[in-house]
Design an enzyme around this catalytic site. Structure first.
Site, PDB file in Angstrom:
ATOM      1  N   ILE A 154       0.698  -1.091   0.237  1.00  0.00           N
ATOM      2  CA  ILE A 154       0.056   0.025   0.099  1.00  0.00           C
ATOM      3  C   ILE A 154       0.820   1.325   0.073  1.00  0.00           C
ATOM      4  O   ILE A 154       0.587   2.217  -0.700  1.00  0.00           O
ATOM      5  CB  ILE A 154      -0.998  -0.091   1.269  1.00  0.00           C
ATOM      6  CG1 ILE A 154      -1.894  -1.123   1.013  1.00  0.00           C
ATOM      7  CG2 ILE A 154      -1.729   1.264   1.438  1.00  0.00           C
ATOM      8  CD1 ILE A 154      -2.879  -1.536   2.327  1.00  0.00           C
ATOM      9  N   ASP A 173      11.662   2.343   5.350  1.00  0.00           N
ATOM     10  CA  ASP A 173      11.357   0.943   5.472  1.00  0.00           C
ATOM     11  C   ASP A 173      12.531   0.228   5.451  1.00  0.00           C
ATOM     12  O   ASP A 173      13.296   0.191   4.752  1.00  0.00           O
ATOM     13  CB  ASP A 173      10.633   0.744   3.939  1.00  0.00           C
ATOM     14  CG  ASP A 173       9.892  -0.651   4.331  1.00  0.00           C
ATOM     15  OD1 ASP A 173      10.393  -1.548   4.875  1.00  0.00           O
ATOM     16  OD2 ASP A 173       8.735  -0.958   3.443  1.00  0.00           O
ATOM     17  N   ALA A 233      -3.518   3.497   8.191  1.00  0.00           N
ATOM     18  CA  ALA A 233      -2.910   1.855   8.585  1.00  0.00           C
ATOM     19  C   ALA A 233      -3.371   1.289   9.632  1.00  0.00           C
ATOM     20  O   ALA A 233      -4.315   0.378   9.392  1.00  0.00           O
ATOM     21  CB  ALA A 233      -1.335   1.846   8.552  1.00  0.00           C
ATOM     22  N   GLU A 263     -11.109   1.223  18.768  1.00  0.00           N
ATOM     23  CA  GLU A 263     -12.255   1.224  17.608  1.00  0.00           C
ATOM     24  C   GLU A 263     -13.448   0.226  17.991  1.00  0.00           C
ATOM     25  O   GLU A 263     -12.868  -0.882  18.560  1.00  0.00           O
ATOM     26  CB  GLU A 263     -11.748   0.834  16.113  1.00  0.00           C
ATOM     27  CG  GLU A 263     -10.665   1.681  15.984  1.00  0.00           C
ATOM     28  CD  GLU A 263     -10.355   1.457  14.204  1.00  0.00           C
ATOM     29  OE1 GLU A 263     -11.121   0.341  13.735  1.00  0.00           O
ATOM     30  OE2 GLU A 263      -9.621   2.037  13.763  1.00  0.00           O
ATOM     31  N   HIS A 281     -12.727   4.137   9.444  1.00  0.00           N
ATOM     32  CA  HIS A 281     -12.027   2.936   9.068  1.00  0.00           C
ATOM     33  C   HIS A 281     -12.366   2.521   7.787  1.00  0.00           C
ATOM     34  O   HIS A 281     -13.012   1.605   7.441  1.00  0.00           O
ATOM     35  CB  HIS A 281     -12.099   1.910  10.026  1.00  0.00           C
ATOM     36  CG  HIS A 281     -10.809   0.752  10.018  1.00  0.00           C
ATOM     37  ND1 HIS A 281     -10.269   0.390  11.059  1.00  0.00           N
ATOM     38  CD2 HIS A 281     -10.232   0.420   9.001  1.00  0.00           C
ATOM     39  CE1 HIS A 281      -9.193  -0.555  10.594  1.00  0.00           C
ATOM     40  NE2 HIS A 281      -9.394  -0.203   9.227  1.00  0.00           N
ATOM     41  N   ALA A 284     -10.770   0.375   2.928  1.00  0.00           N
ATOM     42  CA  ALA A 284     -11.302  -0.635   2.002  1.00  0.00           C
ATOM     43  C   ALA A 284     -12.647  -0.584   1.665  1.00  0.00           C
ATOM     44  O   ALA A 284     -13.032  -1.092   1.013  1.00  0.00           O
ATOM     45  CB  ALA A 284     -10.958  -1.961   2.774  1.00  0.00           C
TER      46      ALA A 284
END
Length: 530
Positions: A154, A173, A233, A263, A281, A284
């Protein structure tokens, strides 16, 4: 008799039709997933269970599923599935790890635009008829520095989109190689440099011990004044209370969060602050992503139930039933070898060479490669599996090569894993004895005979007197029980290693106490899923 599948959450009608077209009997009841009692009553009738996030596949449910063979999760996260219980029952757990990457990346970009131009607040003000043009002064993205923490699947898409927006992209990273960064058009930097340079910071890493609170109070204080922070994320990557304080002080100019430490987020320190964009959230949550993952899970489950083919399984290698009987212990060994090196390596891996000797050289090497690669990457990306591991490795520019050779030593066969970074090479070898248990037989070129335990300690040192005493005394004084240990050396007075088997994870103060003795070159706690 045709296999029977229960779809207990909301999947598209097209996905349900895939089961029917493949000759599978399917019951589509998107409400039963939330009805625990009803689900318990009927689950024993099904070979497959297709779910999203509403259905909770607990140990109790799985134990009641007397005919269940596969659970398919339309999406990435499988926190709602007890994978240990599923494995014990022989139930395969599948997910669809790549179906919503673009959607999540696009949401991060959208959130960055929203916070840069204060779009939500400006919209609310305009709806109220206030027309406050001067109040909502924004900032351009063009020419700004975007700091991307995590440049994997992503994060890599976010980098690509940001480069297209003419932003200067810097990425942190540990798995990102210089070659891969150059190909992506981004600058690879360390975290501290990213914090001090970035105008915008976006996070794209999993929530694990090394990333929890990666934007801590201390790290937030290192950021450039006026920075804007985006998190699509995982909740828990950012110290939300510290961020709220810095938003109020003006050090941080804005934030956009799609995920939260708790959450559903009914209350949060970030709520009601100016120039903070919050969404529930939604990373997606697009029609395309939901359709993609639904179709994928239907195809994967159908393939398994009809042909035995396994795709994107989290708890089973992609091998046939016949192969699994012979290869099972070797697959576990390959995973352990990768995990050993992976837990020692915190720098970009350039290459991995896997040598297969003797009987193992005639097996399904692709599955073994995947197992070793998954073990190597799992310490950094816990959700990786045997199917996704090669994709993740390729995305990070890790070159996987294999060598096969006839029986060359005293063992019928063995696997040797060599990992190459810019700074060093690490190698470890192992075999499977007649009892079916994997064992380490060589580390750093030093021959040993070591069983593999859940919790271990690996040390390196000079071959001098006092090592065993220091290990025993330090562990004993801190109440750590040593179940067993293995020692090895290359020559008298040369390099030496030790592997200790302990009952529980070793506390940090024990590791520090060992380091303080001055006897060890390195002290590394190890954990293995056996």
């Amino acid at each position: 008799m045709a296999p029977k599948v229960l779809v207990s959450d909301k999947l598209s009608e097209t996905a349900v039709q895939i089961f029917r077209d493949r000759g599978i009997e399917v019951d589509f009841d998107p409400t039963v997933g939330k009805d625990k009692d009803r689900l318990m009553e009927i689950i024993g009738n099904y070979d497959g269970l297709a779910i999203r996030s509403a259905t909770k596949a607990t140990e109790t449910l799985i134990n009641a599923a007397t005919n269940l063979k596969v659970i398919g999760r339309a999406g990435i996260g499988t926190d709602n599935v007890d994978k240990v219980a599923a494995s014990k029952k022989g139930v395969i757990v599948m997910n669809t790890p790549f179906g919503n990457m673009i959607t999540t990346a696009e949401h991060a970009i959208a959130m960055m635009f929203a916070v840069a131009r204060q779009i939500p607040e400006a919209s609310t003000s305009t709806h109220a008829g206030k027309w406050e043009k001067s109040k909502f002064m924004g900032t351009e993205l063009t020419g700004k520095v975007l700091g991307v923490i995590g440049a994997g699947n992503i994060g890599g898409i976010v980098c690509d989109r940001a480069v297209g927006l003419k932003m200067k992209v810097v990425a942190f990273d540990p798995f990102l190689s210089d070659e891969k960064a150059a190909k992506m058009g981004v600058e690879k930097v360390e975290l501290d440099e990213l914090l001090t340079r970035a105008d915008f910071i976006t996070l794209h890493v999993p929530l694990i011990d090394s990333t929890r609170n990666i934007l801590s109070r201390e790290n937030l204080a290192k950021t450039k004044k006026g920075v804007r922070i985006i998190n699509c994320a995982r909740g828990g990557l950012v110290d939300e209370e510290a961020l709220a304080e810095m938003l109020q002080s003006g050090h941080v100019a804005g934030a956009a969060f799609d995920v939260f430490s708790v959450e559903p987020a009914k209350e949060n320190p970030l709520f009601d602050l100016p120039n903070v964009v919050c969404t529930p959230h939604l990373g997606a949550a697009t029609t395309e992503a939901q359709e993609n993952v639904a179709l994928q899970v239907a195809e994967q489950m159908s393939d398994y139930l009809l042909t035995g083919a396994v795709t994107n399984a989290l708890n089973m290698p992609s091998v046939t039933a016949e192969e699994a009987k012979v290869m099972g212990p070797w697959i576990k060994l390959a995973e352990h070898l990768g995990a050993f090196v992976g837990q020692l390596t915190d720098e970009p891996i350039k290459a991995v060479n896997i040598t297969y000797d003797g009987v193992v050289a005639e097996m399904n090497l692709k599955a073994l490669d995947c197992a070793a690669t998954a073990g190597l990457i799992k310490p950094q990306i816990p959700d990786v599996n045997m199917v996704s591991a090669p994709v993740v490795a390729a995305d990070r520019g890790i070159k996987i090569s294999t060598t096969t050779q006839p029986k060359s030593g005293s063992f019928d066969g063995y696997i040797k894993l060599t990992v190459v970074t810019d700074k060093r090479e690490r190698s470890i070898a192992g075999t499977v004895f007649s009892d079916g248990k994997p064992r380490f037989i060589q580390i750093k070129g030093i021959n040993i005979d070591a069983e593999i335990g859940n919790h271990m300690l690996y040390t390196t040192n000079d071959d001098i007197p006092g090592i065993i005493g220091a290990l025993g005394a330090t562990m004993g004084s801190h109440g750590v029980n040593i179940a067993n240990f293995t020692l090895g050396r290359n020559e008298v007075g040369g390099d030496a290693i030790a592997l200790l088997y302990v009952d529980n994870p070793i506390p940090a103060d024990v590791l520090q106490a060992l380091c303080d003795t001055g006897l060890f070159h390195s002290v590394s706690p190890m954990a293995f899923d056996i």
